[in-house]
Design an enzyme around this catalytic site. Structure first.
Site, PDB file in Angstrom:
ATOM      1  N   ARG A  98     -13.288   6.891   8.124  1.00  0.00           N
ATOM      2  CA  ARG A  98     -12.895   5.485   8.143  1.00  0.00           C
ATOM      3  C   ARG A  98     -13.928   4.608   7.432  1.00  0.00           C
ATOM      4  NH1 ARG A  98      -8.075   2.921   8.590  1.00  0.00           N
ATOM      5  NH2 ARG A  98      -8.278   0.861   9.489  1.00  0.00           N
ATOM      6  N   SER A 115       0.853  -1.188   0.000  1.00  0.00           N
ATOM      7  CA  SER A 115       0.000   0.000   0.000  1.00  0.00           C
ATOM      8  C   SER A 115       0.895   1.247   0.000  1.00  0.00           C
ATOM      9  CB  SER A 115      -0.937  -0.051   1.222  1.00  0.00           C
ATOM     10  OG  SER A 115      -1.954   0.900   1.109  1.00  0.00           O
ATOM     11  N   HIS A 159      -7.922  -4.715  -1.561  1.00  0.00           N
ATOM     12  CA  HIS A 159      -6.670  -4.104  -1.125  1.00  0.00           C
ATOM     13  C   HIS A 159      -6.125  -4.755   0.151  1.00  0.00           C
ATOM     14  CE1 HIS A 159      -3.624  -1.066  -0.976  1.00  0.00           C
ATOM     15  NE2 HIS A 159      -3.983  -0.688   0.235  1.00  0.00           N
ATOM     16  N   ASP A 160      -7.017  -5.217   1.014  1.00  0.00           N
ATOM     17  CA  ASP A 160      -6.583  -5.802   2.288  1.00  0.00           C
ATOM     18  C   ASP A 160      -5.892  -7.151   2.144  1.00  0.00           C
ATOM     19  OD1 ASP A 160      -7.267  -3.748   3.934  1.00  0.00           O
ATOM     20  OD2 ASP A 160      -9.023  -4.708   4.833  1.00  0.00           O
ATOM     21  N   ASP A 207      -8.565  -5.406  -6.113  1.00  0.00           N
ATOM     22  CA  ASP A 207      -8.214  -4.165  -5.402  1.00  0.00           C
ATOM     23  C   ASP A 207      -8.805  -2.964  -6.148  1.00  0.00           C
ATOM     24  OD1 ASP A 207      -6.936  -1.976  -4.162  1.00  0.00           O
ATOM     25  OD2 ASP A 207      -5.067  -3.068  -3.883  1.00  0.00           O
TER      26      ASP A 207
END
Lengths: 470, 470
Positions: free
Chosen positions: A270, A201, A451-452, A417
């Protein structure tokens, strides 16, 4: 008679009339409740504070530089700065086994548990004896990034000139500034050359930047789910987060360190971020269209009208993610570091405009006459061959990455992603190969984690790292 | 000497020191400025108000129903309700040339210019003589949706029981409720059967729902960039918008009609929505990494430090989109209608749980023993063949759509749409074909416009509609 509804269906219910009572919104009340709780803890002076307001240097090391740090976007330097860091494994006598691990936006230096801090780290399964970053062989160093709030100097740190936190007097940072601070730490540790620079990232941005600032000091580069050039889409998603945060009255132009922080803005930011970290397919499988269970005190026969507050499990998930995060991280750190990500651009014209003292851009490089190697046909899977007629920005990027032509580089991306898209991974690979680098290893992962994935997929991500580093 | 930076590069600049002055944030100040302006206009009682607070029934027709409207999620009905509508073309003597056009979330009935309102409509290029909805042949009717704020009854309308706006005493709506209100209008117009039900985005949900509620009254269905079942991803994106809106103190649990509306929350919500309406590739081409031009009064030699407020063109674009929208639409309408979209689910178990009086679900349908037709191998492009072993939700959806087995249906989707993904388009097509519908026409469009393609691509979207309707 109708059969009972099956999976995904709301429960059968006797309908209720509407407007029978004053509407209530627990999700909105939660903000006010949090505000009251925080306000009273501030006034009592002994109450709980955000963790970033309670630095705990017994759980990490701090490199304290008295030598100013030059900055990319300002003529003045940071007069002094701290870099919090942790290490795993043993530094070899030749000091040649060092892996510098870079973090994502909001992570601390606590990548894995240590004797002084046994809680799990954010990459616990990737670091240790026999693990992908094998501490039997490597000495792993992870820092809290400059601009962060977990022990390194950032907007929440005390400005030595004023005696109060920098807040938004803090300078605009670049990813290069962050890496520059890390290399000061390496200097202090007596480490001339890294075995590898590893990051995911935003950490992948730093990983590439480290190689570019110091090609002779970086042995290998690992770039996982990163980019060499932030795109408008990712800027848009970070901009939306900064916008909701800065609109929180508690943000107060960044000057909130003696008051209740912008917890509502942080929660909302968030929630947006969480949408970009995962993928639709995972949520389809995990939540589908399931509703949250009714409150425990609800009579079984009580009918259920859909609510405007979180109702679907996906909504309660986002709500929970926001709630968990909103006091754990400093709002100004989020703003400054996410902006640094937006500004990241390794194309030649962008680098040229920055005039970084570490990067010599010779006149010959400034012309477009460089004869780039054509991208290898093996650059990635057959269904996505590299462009035979690369677009201008790809040539610009190849030109910007010429200093990495000799650095073995692992690029790994995830097809699901949506934040650092697979196209951006291919762009890095194509540009490196066009710049003449014939030691680029590239993997694309499938799966639904988006993405995680870099936090979750030890088997595939860890395996690729292990293979590349050995 | 270094060459001048080329495209996409920030300008060469002499660096400025940081923290030389009090930081200013024009993007945050804009909220306060808007607040002051609105507050003074409210106190003067003659100042400008949001357009939805000034209904203008001379520019549209209003169908006023005194007969209560049953609601999906409540036992009580809406006692009375208005539906604002506009028409184009001429109703044939047999009243058999009617196209009911459904809108997206925030649109008014003003789909195209009329003699009483000559301003351009939201589908101006699609409606008129010789256009895709050809008014030489068809009588086109477009309504403001129930729950909206442009003349139809919604949260901003006066509750006859209290004499003040409903606000959040307004009932939770379903897409079915909206369609039910539209058919009341059709009854009033003496239209027994629609030639076609046409809609995009949320309008596509309504279009499918209309066919399902009244299979015998809907001749053809057009569903563009819609879905038959909202996914967790799209719920998440709408949830994020509702969250920032409801967190605006001006929202005040929905009771803001005698005060300044939640303009900041609306702006932030629209920024998030805008991200879902377009696509990365379009922004890459249109904005790239270009920065906004410096303010006109900036001396040429003035250096430029990146700002925390909008700096990249993509940021100023989002800012502008939010600013334009924040007073044009009612916040509560956004909340209620976006929730109705989340709740939309045409799978059989979901329909069964709703027990809609219009939809007879026979016992035979409630079992899983229906022998579905296998999806045709031609359902869409070869690279995405329909599943030979459909997942349970697809079978559930086919079961829910059995009433549409005989309705010719056009489904059109856009591959770059991140809100109503192409997978959802394929799902609708597969389910319809599994339900036995052999008159499904399906197109996938490429291009970079994402979800907004339906507003922009007259050639391809318009062409598909024209071909299907003729």
């Amino acid at each position: 008679m109708l059969a009972l509804p099956r999976r995904f269906a709301p429960r059968l219910r006797a309908l209720r009339p509407y407007s029978s009572s004053t509407p209530r919104f627990p999700c909105v009340e939660a903000h006010a409740t949090r505000e009251s709780r925080l306000a009273s803890s501030f006034s009592s002076s002994s109450g709980p504070e955000p963790p970033y307001a309670r630095p705990n240097p017994t759980s990490y090391n701090v490199f304290r530089s008295k030598k100013p740090l030059p900055l990319t976007y300002h003529s003045s330097s940071l007069p002094t700065f701290d870099v919090a860091y942790e290490t795993w494994g043993t530094l070899s006598p030749a000091r040649d086994n060092v892996i510098l691990l870079h973090t994502g936006l909001s992570a601390s230096s606590h990548a894995a548990s240590t004797s002084s801090n046994p809680t799990e780290g954010w990459w616990e399964k990737f670091i240790g004896p026999g693990k992908p970053l094998d501490t039997n062989n490597f000495f792993v160093v992870c820092t809290n990034v400059l601009g962060g709030c977990y022990g390194s100097t950032g907007p929440s740190a005390i400005d030595p000139e004023t005696g109060v936190p920098y807040a938004t007097h803090f300078p605009i940072l670049s990813i290069f500034d962050m890496v520059r601070a890390q290399f000061r730490l390496l200097d202090d540790l007596g480490v001339d050359k890294l075995y590898a620079s590893v990051g995911s990232s935003m950490g992948a941005m730093q990983s590439l930047a480290a190689g570019l600032l110091h090609p002779e000091r970086v042995g290998k580069i690992v770039s996982i789910s990163g980019t060499a050039r932030s795109t408008p889409s990712s800027i848009a998603m970070r901009y939306a987060q900064r916008s909701v945060l800065m609109a929180d009255p508690n943000w107060n132009n960044g000057f909130y360190y003696d008051a209740v922080p912008p917890h509502t803005g942080m929660k909302l930011a968030r929630q947006i971020a969480t949408i970009t970290y995962r993928s639709g397919p995972e949520w389809d499988a995990r939540f589908g269209r399931q509703m949250r269970p009714p409150p425990p005190d609800t009579p079984v026969a009580e009918p259920r009208v859909p609510a405007l507050c979180p109702d679907f499990l996906i909504e309660t998930y986002l709500d929970h993610q926001g709630e968990q995060f909103c006091l754990k991280y400093d709002a100004n750190s989020l703003i400054y570091i996410s902006k640094a990500m937006d500004l990241f651009d390794l194309t030649f014209p962008a680098l040229q405009a920055l005039r970084l003292p570490e990067i010599p851009l010779s006149e010959s490089q400034s012309t477009s006459t460089i004869d780039f190697a054509p991208p290898h046909s093996t650059s990635h899977s057959k269904s996505h061959p590299p462009p035979t007629n690369p677009p201008p920005h790809l040539s610009d990027l190849a030109q910007g990455l010429t200093l990495l032509a000799n650095t073995p580089t692992l690029v790994l991306g995830v097809q699901s992603d949506i934040l650092f898209t697979i196209e951006q991974q291919r762009e890095v690979v194509d540009a490196l190969r066009m710049a003449g680098n014939d030691r680029v290893v590239y993997y694309e992962l499938g799966g639904v984690w988006g993405h995680d994935t870099f936090l979750l997929d030890v088997l595939n991500v860890g395996g690729a790292i292990r293979g590349f580093l050995s």
